[in-house]
Write a protein that holds these residues in place. Structure first.
Motif, PDB file in Angstrom:
ATOM      1  N   PRO A  84       0.870  -1.215   0.082  1.00  0.00           N
ATOM      2  CA  PRO A  84      -0.143  -0.117   0.104  1.00  0.00           C
ATOM      3  C   PRO A  84       0.910   1.308   0.028  1.00  0.00           C
ATOM      4  CG  PRO A  84      -0.014  -1.025   2.147  1.00  0.00           C
ATOM      5  CD  PRO A  84       0.796  -2.030   1.466  1.00  0.00           C
ATOM      6  N   PRO A  85       0.438   2.592  -0.355  1.00  0.00           N
ATOM      7  CA  PRO A  85       1.065   3.521  -0.230  1.00  0.00           C
ATOM      8  C   PRO A  85       1.553   3.711   1.174  1.00  0.00           C
ATOM      9  CG  PRO A  85      -1.083   4.204  -0.745  1.00  0.00           C
ATOM     10  CD  PRO A  85      -0.817   2.682  -0.554  1.00  0.00           C
ATOM     11  N   PRO A  86       2.723   4.526   1.455  1.00  0.00           N
ATOM     12  CA  PRO A  86       3.431   4.726   2.711  1.00  0.00           C
ATOM     13  C   PRO A  86       2.546   5.542   3.745  1.00  0.00           C
ATOM     14  CG  PRO A  86       4.563   6.122   1.162  1.00  0.00           C
ATOM     15  CD  PRO A  86       3.835   5.192   0.437  1.00  0.00           C
ATOM     16  N   LEU A  87       2.394   5.302   4.792  1.00  0.00           N
ATOM     17  CA  LEU A  87       1.558   6.202   5.716  1.00  0.00           C
ATOM     18  C   LEU A  87       2.150   7.769   5.874  1.00  0.00           C
ATOM     19  CD1 LEU A  87       1.337   3.543   8.612  1.00  0.00           C
ATOM     20  CD2 LEU A  87      -0.543   4.375   7.287  1.00  0.00           C
ATOM     21  N   ALA A  88       1.001   8.534   6.005  1.00  0.00           N
ATOM     22  CA  ALA A  88       1.323   9.918   5.940  1.00  0.00           C
ATOM     23  C   ALA A  88       1.414  10.325   7.299  1.00  0.00           C
ATOM     24  CB  ALA A  88       0.478  11.017   5.107  1.00  0.00           C
ATOM     25  N   ARG A  89       0.850   9.756   8.269  1.00  0.00           N
ATOM     26  CA  ARG A  89       0.883  10.041   9.604  1.00  0.00           C
ATOM     27  C   ARG A  89       1.452   8.722  10.327  1.00  0.00           C
ATOM     28  NH1 ARG A  89      -4.520  12.101   8.647  1.00  0.00           N
ATOM     29  NH2 ARG A  89      -5.435   9.836   9.431  1.00  0.00           N
ATOM     30  N   ARG A  90       1.789   8.959  11.568  1.00  0.00           N
ATOM     31  CA  ARG A  90       1.892   8.035  12.475  1.00  0.00           C
ATOM     32  C   ARG A  90       0.579   7.199  13.015  1.00  0.00           C
ATOM     33  NH1 ARG A  90       5.679  10.106  17.244  1.00  0.00           N
ATOM     34  NH2 ARG A  90       5.351   8.286  17.919  1.00  0.00           N
ATOM     35  N   PRO A  91       0.838   6.010  13.025  1.00  0.00           N
ATOM     36  CA  PRO A  91      -0.502   5.225  13.640  1.00  0.00           C
ATOM     37  C   PRO A  91      -0.923   5.709  14.885  1.00  0.00           C
ATOM     38  CG  PRO A  91       1.052   3.661  13.193  1.00  0.00           C
ATOM     39  CD  PRO A  91       1.953   5.109  12.914  1.00  0.00           C
ATOM     40  N   VAL A  92      -2.040   5.653  15.297  1.00  0.00           N
ATOM     41  CA  VAL A  92      -2.590   6.021  16.825  1.00  0.00           C
ATOM     42  C   VAL A  92      -1.820   5.529  17.472  1.00  0.00           C
ATOM     43  CG1 VAL A  92      -4.421   4.095  16.756  1.00  0.00           C
ATOM     44  CG2 VAL A  92      -4.564   6.290  17.937  1.00  0.00           C
ATOM     45  N   GLU A  93      -1.392   6.196  19.078  1.00  0.00           N
ATOM     46  CA  GLU A  93      -0.644   5.720  20.054  1.00  0.00           C
ATOM     47  C   GLU A  93      -1.347   4.942  21.045  1.00  0.00           C
ATOM     48  OE1 GLU A  93       1.900   8.621  21.359  1.00  0.00           O
ATOM     49  OE2 GLU A  93       2.789   9.119  19.326  1.00  0.00           O
ATOM     50  N   GLY A  94      -0.485   4.137  21.975  1.00  0.00           N
ATOM     51  CA  GLY A  94      -1.503   3.337  22.967  1.00  0.00           C
ATOM     52  C   GLY A  94      -1.896   4.299  23.950  1.00  0.00           C
ATOM     53  N   ARG A  95      -1.263   5.336  24.095  1.00  0.00           N
ATOM     54  CA  ARG A  95      -1.895   6.346  25.245  1.00  0.00           C
ATOM     55  C   ARG A  95      -3.084   6.881  24.984  1.00  0.00           C
ATOM     56  NH1 ARG A  95      -0.305  11.473  24.216  1.00  0.00           N
ATOM     57  NH2 ARG A  95       1.378  11.458  22.547  1.00  0.00           N
ATOM     58  N   VAL A  96      -3.440   7.014  23.533  1.00  0.00           N
ATOM     59  CA  VAL A  96      -4.633   7.529  23.364  1.00  0.00           C
ATOM     60  C   VAL A  96      -5.654   6.559  23.373  1.00  0.00           C
ATOM     61  CG1 VAL A  96      -5.715   8.646  21.046  1.00  0.00           C
ATOM     62  CG2 VAL A  96      -3.357   9.207  21.562  1.00  0.00           C
ATOM     63  N   LEU A  97      -5.175   5.377  22.780  1.00  0.00           N
ATOM     64  CA  LEU A  97      -6.301   4.159  22.861  1.00  0.00           C
ATOM     65  C   LEU A  97      -6.496   3.801  24.323  1.00  0.00           C
ATOM     66  CD1 LEU A  97      -4.834   1.761  20.293  1.00  0.00           C
ATOM     67  CD2 LEU A  97      -6.906   3.401  20.012  1.00  0.00           C
ATOM     68  N   ALA A  98      -5.716   4.012  25.242  1.00  0.00           N
ATOM     69  CA  ALA A  98      -5.860   3.618  26.532  1.00  0.00           C
ATOM     70  C   ALA A  98      -7.154   4.652  27.226  1.00  0.00           C
ATOM     71  CB  ALA A  98      -4.476   3.779  27.451  1.00  0.00           C
ATOM     72  N   ARG A  99      -6.720   5.847  26.654  1.00  0.00           N
ATOM     73  CA  ARG A  99      -7.671   6.909  27.292  1.00  0.00           C
ATOM     74  C   ARG A  99      -8.974   6.311  26.508  1.00  0.00           C
ATOM     75  NH1 ARG A  99      -5.729  12.143  25.230  1.00  0.00           N
ATOM     76  NH2 ARG A  99      -3.751  11.316  25.567  1.00  0.00           N
ATOM     77  N   ALA A 100      -9.138   6.136  25.260  1.00  0.00           N
ATOM     78  CA  ALA A 100     -10.534   5.539  24.742  1.00  0.00           C
ATOM     79  C   ALA A 100     -11.154   4.251  25.363  1.00  0.00           C
ATOM     80  CB  ALA A 100     -10.248   5.252  23.219  1.00  0.00           C
ATOM     81  N   ALA A 101     -10.268   3.519  25.863  1.00  0.00           N
ATOM     82  CA  ALA A 101     -10.569   2.339  26.647  1.00  0.00           C
ATOM     83  C   ALA A 101     -11.094   2.646  27.754  1.00  0.00           C
ATOM     84  CB  ALA A 101      -9.492   1.296  26.601  1.00  0.00           C
ATOM     85  N   GLY A 102     -10.530   3.347  28.628  1.00  0.00           N
ATOM     86  CA  GLY A 102     -11.017   4.011  29.786  1.00  0.00           C
ATOM     87  C   GLY A 102     -12.297   4.832  29.738  1.00  0.00           C
ATOM     88  N   GLY A 103     -12.383   5.358  28.823  1.00  0.00           N
ATOM     89  CA  GLY A 103     -13.578   6.229  28.539  1.00  0.00           C
ATOM     90  C   GLY A 103     -14.960   5.840  28.672  1.00  0.00           C
ATOM     91  N   ARG A 104     -15.171   4.593  28.660  1.00  0.00           N
ATOM     92  CA  ARG A 104     -16.339   3.973  28.480  1.00  0.00           C
ATOM     93  C   ARG A 104     -16.876   3.660  29.726  1.00  0.00           C
ATOM     94  NH1 ARG A 104     -12.821  -0.341  28.471  1.00  0.00           N
ATOM     95  NH2 ARG A 104     -13.243  -1.936  29.815  1.00  0.00           N
TER      96      ARG A 104
END
Lengths: 193, 188
Positions: free
Chosen positions: A69-89
Motif C-alpha cells: 500500500p502507499p506509505p503512511l502519511a501520519r504515525r499510527p494512533v498511539e497506545g496512550r490515546v487508545l488507553a484513554r479511549a478504553a478507559g472512557g467507556r
C-alpha cells in the motif's frame, strides 16, 4: 457459452463451465473437497478456457499479495490515546463520587476481611495458548521452487517445513494451485485422488 | 498475523498502553492496507484505520474470544469501511485513486503496470465482492474466517470470491484485448 446475469453483474461462463470455474477458484485457495478435485481435474484437462481462468486467478492473487500500500502519511494512533479511549467507556460511572466512596470502602473492608481469614490476593494470569506446531512433513519428493509463490498460506507453511508428503490432502491441494502447464506430469498419479 | 493471547487482550482492555501499542504495531499495517484497497484513498484509509483502533480499544473488553481476534478486528474494519463507502455514495461519481480509469492496454508493460491494471479491475467490483476478494487474496483469511468477518455463509463467501475473480478477468481481458502479442488474462 451462455452469458448469465446476476445481481452482482454479468458472469461470463454458464452451465458446466461456470460450476467448474467456481471449483477452480476454491481449489486455488485450497478450499475444495477431494471428489470435487477429481472432477475438476478431468474438466481442466479438456477445457483450456477454465485452465486459463485458474492460471489468471493464480497470477492476479500473486500480484495482489505483492502490491504494497502507499506509505503512511501520519504515525499510527498511539497506545496512550487508545488507553484513554478504553478507559472512557466507564468514565461517567466513576465520576460519581458517592459510588467511588462506596467502592473504596468496600475494597478496604474486603482487604481487612481477607487478611483476617488468611486469604492471599493475586495469582498468575491466564497462560497464553501454545503456538500451533508447524505441520510435520516428511521428505518424499522435491517440488519446483518456482511454484512456491503460488502456494496458499497453509501450503506455504508446509513447503517451508520441508516437502509435501505424497498421498495427503496437502499434495492434492498443491496440484490444484500449480499451473497445469508447468506441472510435471510424471509426478501425477490419479489413483491418489 | 500473530493472535494475541487472552492475557494480552485483558491487559489491553484494562488500558495497558504498551499492550495497545503492540496491537497497533501488529495490526495497523494489514488494517490500513485492507481499508486502502476497499475505499481507494490513502488519507481516508488512514482516518478509518485510526477509527478502527479507537473502536477496538473501546470494545476490546467485550470481546468474548469466541472468534479469533483478527477476525473480530477485521469485522470492525469492514464495518467502518462499508459505512464510509455508504456515506460517500452520494459523491461517488468521481472514482478514487485506486479506481482510476482503466489504463489503455498500450500502457500495460511490466509487472508494476500489470498490478496497477489488476487493482483497477478490482476497484470496479462492488463492495461485497471486493471485500471478500481482498480478505482472501490480500490478507490470506480462510473462507470460514471471511464468512465470520462478513457475517455471511460459507457458500456465499465462496461464490463472491469466484464472482469477483470472474469479473476481474473479464475486465482485464477487455483492457488487454487490443494489445498485440499478449494473450489477455494469461499469466506470463
Amino acid at each position: 457459452m451462455r452469458k448469465k446475469t446476476t445481481r452482482y453483474g454479468k458472469t461470463r461462463a454458464a452451465g458446466d463451465c461456470r460450476a467448474f470455474r467456481e471449483l477452480a477458484s476454491s481449489a486455488v485457495d485450497g478450499e475444495i473437497h477431494e471428489l470435487e478435485a477429481y472432477s475438476l481435474e478431468r474438466h481442466l484437462r479438456s477445457c483450456p478456457c477454465c485452465r486459463e481462468f485458474r492460471d489468471f486467478v493464480l497470477r492476479t492473487g500473486l500480484l495482489v499479495r505483492q502490491s504494497p500500500p502507499p506509505p503512511l502519511a501520519r504515525r499510527p494512533v498511539e497506545g496512550r490515546v487508545l488507553a484513554r479511549a478504553a478507559g472512557g467507556r466507564d468514565r461517567s460511572w466513576w465520576k460519581s463520587r458517592r459510588l467511588l466512596g462506596v467502592a473504596a470502602g468496600s475494597l478496604a473492608a474486603g482487604i481487612l476481611l481477607g487478611s483476617a481469614l488468611g486469604l492471599r490476593v493475586g495469582g498468575e494470569g491466564v497462560a497464553a495458548p501454545a503456538e500451533l506446531p508447524l505441520p510435520r512433513v516428511t521428505a518424499a519428493r522435491t517440488l519446483d521452487p518456482s511454484y512456491v509463490p503460488y502456494l496458499s498460506r497453509p501450503l506455504a507453511v508446509a513447503w517451508d517445513a520441508g516437502v509435501i508428503r505424497p498421498g495427503t490432502a496437502d499434495e492434492k491441494r498443491l496440484f490444484w494451485v500449480t499451473p497445469m502447464s508447468r506441472y510435471d506430469e510424471a509426478h501425477y498419479r490419479p489413483e491418489r485422488l | 498475523m500473530r493472535e494475541p493471547s487472552a492475557d494480552e487482550l485483558r491487559r489491553a482492555a484494562a488500558g495497558d498502553e504498551r499492550m495497545l501499542d503492540n496491537l497497533v504495531r501488529a495490526y495497523y499495517g494489514p488494517v490500513y492496507n485492507y481499508l486502502y484497497r476497499l475505499v481507494g484513498d490513502a488519507g481516508e484509509a488512514e482516518d478509518l484505520a485510526q477509527e478502527v483502533f479507537l473502536r477496538m480499544a473501546r470494545s476490546v473488553g467485550g470481546f468474548g474470544g469466541r472468534a479469533r481476534f483478527s477476525t473480530w478486528l477485521f469485522q470492525i474494519a469492514r464495518n467502518a469501511g462499508i459505512d464510509h463507502l455508504r456515506r460517500r455514495e452520494a459523491e461517488r461519481a468521481r472514482l478514487p485513486a485506486v479506481l482510476e480509469p482503466l489504463r489503455s492496454s498500450r500502457d500495460a508493460v511490466g509487472e508494476y503496470e500489470e498490478a496497477q491494471l489488476v487493482w483497477s479491475c478490482i476497484g470496479t467490483l462492488n463492495e461485497d465482492l471486493r471485500s471478500a476478494l481482498l480478505l482472501r487474496d490480500l490478507l490470506g483469511f480462510s473462507y470460514r474466517e471471511i464468512a465470520e468477518i462478513l457475517e455471511s455463509t460459507l457458500a456465499t463467501v465462496k461464490w463472491r470470491i469466484y464472482a469477483a475473480r470472474e469479473q476481474v478477468q473479464e475486465r482485464y481481458r477487455a483492457v488487454t484485448a487490443t494489445e498485440p502479442g499478449r494473450a489477455p488474462g494469461l499469466p506470463r
